[in-house]
Design an enzyme around this catalytic site. Structure first.
Site, PDB file in Angstrom:
ATOM      1  N   GLU A 282       0.831  -1.204   0.000  1.00  0.00           N
ATOM      2  CA  GLU A 282       0.000   0.000   0.000  1.00  0.00           C
ATOM      3  C   GLU A 282       0.869   1.259   0.000  1.00  0.00           C
ATOM      4  O   GLU A 282       0.553   2.250  -0.663  1.00  0.00           O
ATOM      5  CB  GLU A 282      -0.921   0.002   1.217  1.00  0.00           C
ATOM      6  CG  GLU A 282      -1.940  -1.131   1.240  1.00  0.00           C
ATOM      7  CD  GLU A 282      -2.866  -1.103   0.044  1.00  0.00           C
ATOM      8  OE1 GLU A 282      -3.327  -0.008  -0.330  1.00  0.00           O
ATOM      9  OE2 GLU A 282      -3.119  -2.175  -0.534  1.00  0.00           O
ATOM     10  N   TRP A 285       2.175   1.612  -3.488  1.00  0.00           N
ATOM     11  CA  TRP A 285       1.133   2.174  -4.366  1.00  0.00           C
ATOM     12  C   TRP A 285       1.131   3.700  -4.249  1.00  0.00           C
ATOM     13  O   TRP A 285       0.990   4.417  -5.258  1.00  0.00           O
ATOM     14  CB  TRP A 285      -0.243   1.638  -3.971  1.00  0.00           C
ATOM     15  CG  TRP A 285      -0.675   0.392  -4.672  1.00  0.00           C
ATOM     16  CD1 TRP A 285      -0.769  -0.860  -4.152  1.00  0.00           C
ATOM     17  CD2 TRP A 285      -1.114   0.284  -6.049  1.00  0.00           C
ATOM     18  NE1 TRP A 285      -1.229  -1.749  -5.100  1.00  0.00           N
ATOM     19  CE2 TRP A 285      -1.444  -1.075  -6.272  1.00  0.00           C
ATOM     20  CE3 TRP A 285      -1.236   1.195  -7.089  1.00  0.00           C
ATOM     21  CZ2 TRP A 285      -1.900  -1.530  -7.507  1.00  0.00           C
ATOM     22  CZ3 TRP A 285      -1.702   0.740  -8.325  1.00  0.00           C
ATOM     23  CH2 TRP A 285      -2.018  -0.603  -8.520  1.00  0.00           C
ATOM     24  N   TRP A 314     -20.090   9.799 -20.842  1.00  0.00           N
ATOM     25  CA  TRP A 314     -20.600   9.634 -19.487  1.00  0.00           C
ATOM     26  C   TRP A 314     -21.950  10.311 -19.318  1.00  0.00           C
ATOM     27  O   TRP A 314     -22.251  11.316 -19.950  1.00  0.00           O
ATOM     28  CB  TRP A 314     -19.625  10.248 -18.474  1.00  0.00           C
ATOM     29  CG  TRP A 314     -18.232   9.694 -18.501  1.00  0.00           C
ATOM     30  CD1 TRP A 314     -17.103  10.337 -18.927  1.00  0.00           C
ATOM     31  CD2 TRP A 314     -17.810   8.385 -18.093  1.00  0.00           C
ATOM     32  NE1 TRP A 314     -16.007   9.520 -18.808  1.00  0.00           N
ATOM     33  CE2 TRP A 314     -16.406   8.312 -18.294  1.00  0.00           C
ATOM     34  CE3 TRP A 314     -18.478   7.273 -17.576  1.00  0.00           C
ATOM     35  CZ2 TRP A 314     -15.671   7.177 -17.991  1.00  0.00           C
ATOM     36  CZ3 TRP A 314     -17.737   6.147 -17.269  1.00  0.00           C
ATOM     37  CH2 TRP A 314     -16.357   6.101 -17.477  1.00  0.00           C
ATOM     38  N   ASN A 349     -10.860   1.786   2.802  1.00  0.00           N
ATOM     39  CA  ASN A 349     -10.328   1.670   1.445  1.00  0.00           C
ATOM     40  C   ASN A 349     -11.121   0.724   0.560  1.00  0.00           C
ATOM     41  O   ASN A 349     -11.353   1.000  -0.619  1.00  0.00           O
ATOM     42  CB  ASN A 349      -8.862   1.223   1.482  1.00  0.00           C
ATOM     43  CG  ASN A 349      -8.212   1.299   0.112  1.00  0.00           C
ATOM     44  OD1 ASN A 349      -8.164   2.358  -0.492  1.00  0.00           O
ATOM     45  ND2 ASN A 349      -7.723   0.174  -0.382  1.00  0.00           N
ATOM     46  N   TRP A 367     -16.029   9.775 -13.782  1.00  0.00           N
ATOM     47  CA  TRP A 367     -15.219   9.515 -12.590  1.00  0.00           C
ATOM     48  C   TRP A 367     -14.700  10.800 -11.954  1.00  0.00           C
ATOM     49  O   TRP A 367     -14.442  10.841 -10.742  1.00  0.00           O
ATOM     50  CB  TRP A 367     -14.051   8.587 -12.926  1.00  0.00           C
ATOM     51  CG  TRP A 367     -13.111   9.100 -13.982  1.00  0.00           C
ATOM     52  CD1 TRP A 367     -13.180   8.877 -15.322  1.00  0.00           C
ATOM     53  CD2 TRP A 367     -11.950   9.926 -13.783  1.00  0.00           C
ATOM     54  NE1 TRP A 367     -12.150   9.502 -15.984  1.00  0.00           N
ATOM     55  CE2 TRP A 367     -11.379  10.143 -15.056  1.00  0.00           C
ATOM     56  CE3 TRP A 367     -11.343  10.485 -12.659  1.00  0.00           C
ATOM     57  CZ2 TRP A 367     -10.219  10.924 -15.235  1.00  0.00           C
ATOM     58  CZ3 TRP A 367     -10.193  11.253 -12.822  1.00  0.00           C
ATOM     59  CH2 TRP A 367      -9.645  11.470 -14.104  1.00  0.00           C
ATOM     60  N   TRP A 390      -9.208   6.597  -8.264  1.00  0.00           N
ATOM     61  CA  TRP A 390     -10.420   6.771  -9.072  1.00  0.00           C
ATOM     62  C   TRP A 390     -10.223   6.265 -10.493  1.00  0.00           C
ATOM     63  O   TRP A 390     -11.107   5.625 -11.064  1.00  0.00           O
ATOM     64  CB  TRP A 390     -10.853   8.243  -9.065  1.00  0.00           C
ATOM     65  CG  TRP A 390     -11.802   8.504  -7.950  1.00  0.00           C
ATOM     66  CD1 TRP A 390     -11.530   9.002  -6.714  1.00  0.00           C
ATOM     67  CD2 TRP A 390     -13.209   8.219  -7.962  1.00  0.00           C
ATOM     68  NE1 TRP A 390     -12.671   9.038  -5.949  1.00  0.00           N
ATOM     69  CE2 TRP A 390     -13.711   8.571  -6.693  1.00  0.00           C
ATOM     70  CE3 TRP A 390     -14.082   7.699  -8.914  1.00  0.00           C
ATOM     71  CZ2 TRP A 390     -15.060   8.412  -6.359  1.00  0.00           C
ATOM     72  CZ3 TRP A 390     -15.424   7.543  -8.582  1.00  0.00           C
ATOM     73  CH2 TRP A 390     -15.900   7.891  -7.325  1.00  0.00           C
TER      74      TRP A 390
END
Length: 488
Positions: A282, A285, A314, A349, A367, A390
């Site tokens: 994590e 990341w 969208w 998360n 998004w 996202w």
């Protein structure tokens, strides 16, 4: 005079900027002062959550007290936007010869701000000295054999870990008390700006004292990290570190996290699928997304990493978006998660992935709407991590695989909140339902009617199975168009 310009590095321990400014001052027998400039207008433009603003202000108050113990004055000023920072240094250098020490920021507006401040300082023969210390491995240091940025996380992680094995991680200690000539502390007379105002106290449940933050890190690594891999996805269990908020403002460093993990977890931090190794992933990341942001600066303008997906049509349905924001979609776990965010300024998360998937894949909403909404609410809002998360969920970013990233909100609920404890906490309308019915109370028509009429729980705003087909078609259309364009 050496000025330590604190931004996203609000700590004493493992602070290269602070240590370097002090070491340089001692060599030259120069004075040292700290400076923090709040810019609420810019914070607002960047959708910074009110709770994060309060969190920063509370942390700065503590930092001021902690620096005082080192014989360093921290001047807290209230500007308006980033232009005000240039005005501050323009005033200061009218009276002092200065060196300004800062930690490198990666976002576009912050880079432009620093470029202007640097030009202002150099025009008067002063300088800004920047240290790239947000990451353990600075952006640009982890590259492919072709010296390009990785676009996929797994090989990036492999290279990152290899580099860690070679060089390790060394954390700087808290500096010793500074001896100032004649025992006098330098005072800045900046009448154009008032002392930084207090916040709204919305972050009061989050400790901001340095020792408490370090204790939280130590406690997690000693008592929780071993079970992290097994328990991290269950929102009803307190199994995560909740250190992201502190990393986001630099109240703790990534280096401190890795060093403490290695110390407490012994050798398990390097063993695949252990709690320590998964938590380390994590942290990697987090660095991956910062490297991506620097390598692809268009992301700061909210462009998709997979550029062809910017052509997806969208939906712009405001009613659907409002239902998602308020936690009234008719999908219990999604609603519980959004209500947690709205009420606490934080979201688990696993739930961030589920709610993001629902916004994009079930509602076909852009998004970017969700990205901005999260930033406006999260105490741990960080652009690169938020944008990366996202785009991952939307299948517009790195590691994009649309088919496998359409989460079923009902099966996710059954798997990660099996007893419905988390749902009951934030969706009290459903508190009386048993562990089986609570995940999809609309399955039984009679039960659904009772909930709607008596408890006023929202009816489903979309059918997941149908929404999934629409989403796959949207991505297929864009892919087909992109392939056709590539052949022309």
């Amino acid at each position: 005079m050496n000025i330590i310009w604190f931004r996203n590095d609000l700590r004493l321990y493992d602070n290269k900027v602070l240590c370097s400014a002090i070491a340089d001052a001692q060599q030259r027998n120069a004075a040292v002062v700290g400076l923090f400039i709040a810019t609420p207008d810019t914070w607002q433009q960047h959708n910074m959550a009110a709770i994060k603003q309060d969190f920063i202000r509370r942390r700065v108050v503590c930092l001021k007290q902690e620096l005082a113990q080192l014989n360093i004055v921290l001047h807290t000023l209230e500007g308006t936007d980033y232009a005000a920072t240039c005005d501050v240094f323009a005033q200061v250098q009218q009276h002092y010869k200065i060196k300004v020490f800062v930690q490198t920021d990666y976002e576009l507006d912050e880079r432009l701000r620093d470029h202007k401040v640097t030009a202002c300082l150099e025009s008067a023969g002063n300088e800004l000295i920047s240290f790239d210390s947000q990451c353990i491995m600075p952006p640009g240091s982890i590259c492919t054999q072709q010296q390009t940025m990785y676009k996929v996380f797994t090989p990036f992680k492999r290279n990152w870990l290899s580099r860690l094995a070679e060089q390790g991680v060394q954390c700087l200690p808290k500096p010793k008390t500074l001896n100032v000539a004649n025992g006098q502390l330098v005072d800045l007379h900046l009448t154009a700006y008032s002392t930084m105002q207090n916040g709204d106290n919305s972050s009061i449940k989050w400790p901001v004292e340095q020792n408490e933050i370090i204790d939280q890190l130590r406690d997690f690594c000693q008592h929780k990290v071993a079970d992290y891999e097994k328990k991290r996805d269950f929102p009803a269990i307190s199994a995560t570190s909740k250190l992201a908020a502190y990393l986001a403002i630099g109240a703790i460093s990534a280096g401190q996290c890795v060093a403490r993990l290695q110390l407490e977890a012994n050798d398990t931090w390097s063993l695949a699928k252990t709690g320590a190794e998964v938590w380390l992933s994590e942290l990697i990341w987090r660095e991956f997304y910062k490297h991506i942001l620097v390598a692809y600066p268009d992301l700061i303008k909210h462009h998709a990493f997979q550029t062809e997906t910017d052509n997806i049509r969208w939906s712009q349905d405001q009613t659907l978006f409002n239902a998602w924001c308020s936690g009234n979609t008719g999908y219990p776990l999604v609603d519980a998660a959004m209500r947690q965010l709205n009420q606490t300024g934080w979201m688990h998360n696993r739930l961030r992935m589920i709610t993001a998937s629902f916004l994009v894949k079930d509602l076909q909403l852009d998004w970017r709407l969700g990205e901005r909404y999260f930033m406006s609410k999260l105490i741990d809002g960080d652009f690169s991590a938020n944008n990366g998360g996202w785009q991952w969920a939307a299948s517009t970013g790195t590691d994009a695989v649309p088919y496998f990233r359409i989460f079923n909100p009902i099966t996710q609920s059954e798997r990660f909140d099996p007893k419905g404890d988390f749902i009951r906490l934030y969706v009290p309308e459903l508190a009386s339902l048993d562990a089986k019915a609570i995940h999809w109370p609309h399955k039984n028509t009679q039960l659904s009617t009772a909930i709607s009429d008596i408890k006023s729980y929202a009816a489903p705003i979309v059918d997941h199975a149908q929404a999934r087909k629409i989403t796959l078609a949207l991505f297929a259309e864009v892919k087909k168009t992109d392939e056709s364009t590539s052949k022309d």
